[in-house]
Design a protein around this motif. Structure first.
Motif, PDB file in Angstrom:
ATOM      1  N   ILE A 111       5.992  54.569 -57.893  1.00  0.00           N
ATOM      2  CA  ILE A 111       6.746  55.630 -58.175  1.00  0.00           C
ATOM      3  C   ILE A 111       6.203  56.890 -59.016  1.00  0.00           C
ATOM      4  N   VAL A 112       5.808  58.052 -58.336  1.00  0.00           N
ATOM      5  CA  VAL A 112       5.067  59.018 -58.926  1.00  0.00           C
ATOM      6  C   VAL A 112       5.799  60.259 -59.578  1.00  0.00           C
ATOM      7  N   LEU A 113       5.648  60.560 -60.802  1.00  0.00           N
ATOM      8  CA  LEU A 113       6.696  61.601 -61.273  1.00  0.00           C
ATOM      9  C   LEU A 113       5.808  62.737 -61.682  1.00  0.00           C
ATOM     10  N   VAL A 114       6.001  63.950 -60.994  1.00  0.00           N
ATOM     11  CA  VAL A 114       5.039  65.165 -61.220  1.00  0.00           C
ATOM     12  C   VAL A 114       6.162  66.149 -61.811  1.00  0.00           C
ATOM     13  N   GLY A 115       5.442  67.169 -62.153  1.00  0.00           N
ATOM     14  CA  GLY A 115       6.400  68.410 -62.601  1.00  0.00           C
ATOM     15  C   GLY A 115       5.917  69.090 -63.905  1.00  0.00           C
ATOM     16  N   PHE A 116       6.416  70.312 -64.091  1.00  0.00           N
ATOM     17  CA  PHE A 116       5.756  70.801 -65.396  1.00  0.00           C
ATOM     18  C   PHE A 116       6.108  70.156 -66.572  1.00  0.00           C
ATOM     19  N   MET A 117       5.397  70.606 -67.669  1.00  0.00           N
ATOM     20  CA  MET A 117       5.479  70.360 -69.019  1.00  0.00           C
ATOM     21  C   MET A 117       7.194  70.384 -69.317  1.00  0.00           C
ATOM     22  N   GLY A 118       7.606  69.118 -70.140  1.00  0.00           N
ATOM     23  CA  GLY A 118       9.054  69.543 -70.598  1.00  0.00           C
ATOM     24  C   GLY A 118      10.022  69.289 -69.492  1.00  0.00           C
ATOM     25  N   THR A 119       9.603  68.740 -68.341  1.00  0.00           N
ATOM     26  CA  THR A 119      10.561  68.648 -67.413  1.00  0.00           C
ATOM     27  C   THR A 119      11.271  67.086 -67.327  1.00  0.00           C
ATOM     28  N   ALA A 128      11.030  52.578 -64.990  1.00  0.00           N
ATOM     29  CA  ALA A 128      10.130  51.282 -65.081  1.00  0.00           C
ATOM     30  C   ALA A 128      11.091  49.905 -65.490  1.00  0.00           C
ATOM     31  N   THR A 129      11.860  50.314 -66.309  1.00  0.00           N
ATOM     32  CA  THR A 129      12.877  49.161 -66.899  1.00  0.00           C
ATOM     33  C   THR A 129      13.793  48.732 -65.601  1.00  0.00           C
ATOM     34  N   ARG A 130      14.368  49.880 -64.777  1.00  0.00           N
ATOM     35  CA  ARG A 130      15.115  49.495 -63.708  1.00  0.00           C
ATOM     36  C   ARG A 130      14.389  48.850 -62.721  1.00  0.00           C
ATOM     37  N   THR A 131      13.288  49.295 -62.244  1.00  0.00           N
ATOM     38  CA  THR A 131      12.292  48.511 -61.189  1.00  0.00           C
ATOM     39  C   THR A 131      11.692  47.542 -61.574  1.00  0.00           C
ATOM     40  N   ARG A 178      -8.269  56.039 -59.297  1.00  0.00           N
ATOM     41  CA  ARG A 178      -8.026  54.512 -59.808  1.00  0.00           C
ATOM     42  C   ARG A 178      -6.526  54.068 -59.418  1.00  0.00           C
ATOM     43  N   LEU A 179      -5.660  54.735 -59.987  1.00  0.00           N
ATOM     44  CA  LEU A 179      -4.035  54.535 -59.911  1.00  0.00           C
ATOM     45  C   LEU A 179      -3.800  54.519 -58.578  1.00  0.00           C
ATOM     46  N   SER A 180      -3.995  55.420 -57.678  1.00  0.00           N
ATOM     47  CA  SER A 180      -3.339  55.458 -56.367  1.00  0.00           C
ATOM     48  C   SER A 180      -4.058  54.145 -55.633  1.00  0.00           C
ATOM     49  N   SER A 181      -4.935  53.480 -55.804  1.00  0.00           N
ATOM     50  CA  SER A 181      -5.308  52.429 -55.196  1.00  0.00           C
ATOM     51  C   SER A 181      -4.647  51.222 -55.793  1.00  0.00           C
ATOM     52  N   GLN A 182      -3.585  51.273 -56.794  1.00  0.00           N
ATOM     53  CA  GLN A 182      -2.689  50.119 -57.087  1.00  0.00           C
ATOM     54  C   GLN A 182      -1.384  50.250 -56.777  1.00  0.00           C
ATOM     55  N   SER A 183      -0.667  48.927 -56.840  1.00  0.00           N
ATOM     56  CA  SER A 183       0.863  49.222 -56.332  1.00  0.00           C
ATOM     57  C   SER A 183       1.618  48.759 -57.484  1.00  0.00           C
ATOM     58  N   GLY A 184       2.895  49.002 -57.224  1.00  0.00           N
ATOM     59  CA  GLY A 184       3.732  48.471 -58.176  1.00  0.00           C
ATOM     60  C   GLY A 184       3.833  49.174 -59.623  1.00  0.00           C
ATOM     61  N   LEU A 185       3.624  50.520 -59.613  1.00  0.00           N
ATOM     62  CA  LEU A 185       3.516  51.338 -60.990  1.00  0.00           C
ATOM     63  C   LEU A 185       4.620  52.314 -60.791  1.00  0.00           C
ATOM     64  N   VAL A 186       4.893  52.921 -62.006  1.00  0.00           N
ATOM     65  CA  VAL A 186       5.633  54.035 -62.113  1.00  0.00           C
ATOM     66  C   VAL A 186       4.759  54.872 -63.041  1.00  0.00           C
ATOM     67  N   ILE A 213      19.490  62.111 -64.227  1.00  0.00           N
ATOM     68  CA  ILE A 213      18.040  62.359 -63.658  1.00  0.00           C
ATOM     69  C   ILE A 213      17.729  60.894 -62.847  1.00  0.00           C
ATOM     70  N   ALA A 214      17.819  60.066 -63.732  1.00  0.00           N
ATOM     71  CA  ALA A 214      17.321  58.929 -63.176  1.00  0.00           C
ATOM     72  C   ALA A 214      18.152  58.070 -61.934  1.00  0.00           C
ATOM     73  N   ALA A 215      19.313  58.419 -62.016  1.00  0.00           N
ATOM     74  CA  ALA A 215      20.066  58.030 -60.939  1.00  0.00           C
ATOM     75  C   ALA A 215      19.771  58.955 -59.650  1.00  0.00           C
ATOM     76  N   GLU A 216      19.576  60.025 -59.613  1.00  0.00           N
ATOM     77  CA  GLU A 216      18.953  60.812 -58.739  1.00  0.00           C
ATOM     78  C   GLU A 216      17.496  60.475 -58.152  1.00  0.00           C
ATOM     79  N   VAL A 217      16.624  59.882 -59.054  1.00  0.00           N
ATOM     80  CA  VAL A 217      15.457  59.530 -58.601  1.00  0.00           C
ATOM     81  C   VAL A 217      15.442  57.951 -57.695  1.00  0.00           C
ATOM     82  N   GLU A 218      16.433  57.515 -58.502  1.00  0.00           N
ATOM     83  CA  GLU A 218      16.760  56.029 -57.720  1.00  0.00           C
ATOM     84  C   GLU A 218      17.209  56.132 -56.363  1.00  0.00           C
ATOM     85  N   ARG A 219      18.139  57.158 -56.058  1.00  0.00           N
ATOM     86  CA  ARG A 219      18.468  57.302 -54.724  1.00  0.00           C
ATOM     87  C   ARG A 219      17.553  57.911 -53.863  1.00  0.00           C
TER      88      ARG A 219
END
Ligand code: S3P
Length: 174
Positions: free
Chosen positions: A9-17, A27-30, A71-79, A162-168
């Motif tokens: 799960i990769v979160l991108v976005g502007f500073m402060g989002t 990470a806790t939920r998954t 490096r990170l995109s060659s791994q799995s199971g990460l937030v 926000i987390a609920a939307e991401v989860e959906r």
């Protein structure tokens, strides 16, 4: 859930989002492993992002950021919580999308300004008029943030919402 497996799960976005805070919740939920890209780069370089920008320059930081994405995109199971400018290199988004779902958090310039104005560690916002800078950078970066798999607007929402939307989005994509 086995934290070594499953799409990133990769979160991108502007500073402060809210990328870091939402990544922690996800990470806790998954049960996936939380990765803060900027913190990893800081650990590797032995200096803060602010000092890297000041002493080595932004291109040096972007090159380290690119290596970290590879490096990170060659791994799995990460937030993965990314730095706000990671999308500027389209290869970064493409690599992340291969092994994961890339979700872009967004907010209005005014919301972002409210969230970041008491913080002093962001080199790109050390300008005479940070709100203006936020507006300019957001406009310039809009086409890059659009490349994410999904968008979540965070204006006026709680972290839980926000987390609920991401989860959906994640469950729709898995
Ligand atoms: C940047 C965002 C910062 C950090 C660096 C550059 C950017 O991360 O990577 O200061 O270009 O938007 P945050 O989004 O966590 O503030």
């Amino acid at each position: 859930m086995d934290r070594e497996r499953g799409k990133n799960i990769v979160l991108v976005g502007f500073m402060g989002t809210g990328k870091s805070a939402v990544a922690k919740i996800m990470a806790t939920r998954t049960g996936k492993k939380l990765v803060e890209m900027d913190a990893l780069i800081e650990g590797q370089e032995g200096m803060t992002v602010e000092v890297i920008f000041a002493q080595k320059g932004e291109p040096y930081f972007r090159a380290r950021e690119r290596e970290m994405v590879q490096r990170l995109s060659s791994q799995s199971g990460l937030v993965i919580s990314t730095g706000g400018g990671v999308v500027l290199n389209p290869d970064n988004v493409e690599d992340f999308r291969k092994g994961g779902t890339v979700i872009c958090l967004s907010a209005s310039p005014e919301t972002i300004f409210k969230r970041v104005k008491s913080q002093t560690h962001r080199p790109l916002l050390k300008t005479p008029n940070p709100l203006e800078t936020i507006k300019e950078l957001l406009a310039a970066r809009a086409p890059f943030y659009e490349k994410a798999d999904a968008q979540v607007n965070t204006d006026g929402k709680s972290l839980a919402e926000i987390a609920a939307e991401v989860e959906r989005i994640i469950s729709d994509n898995s």
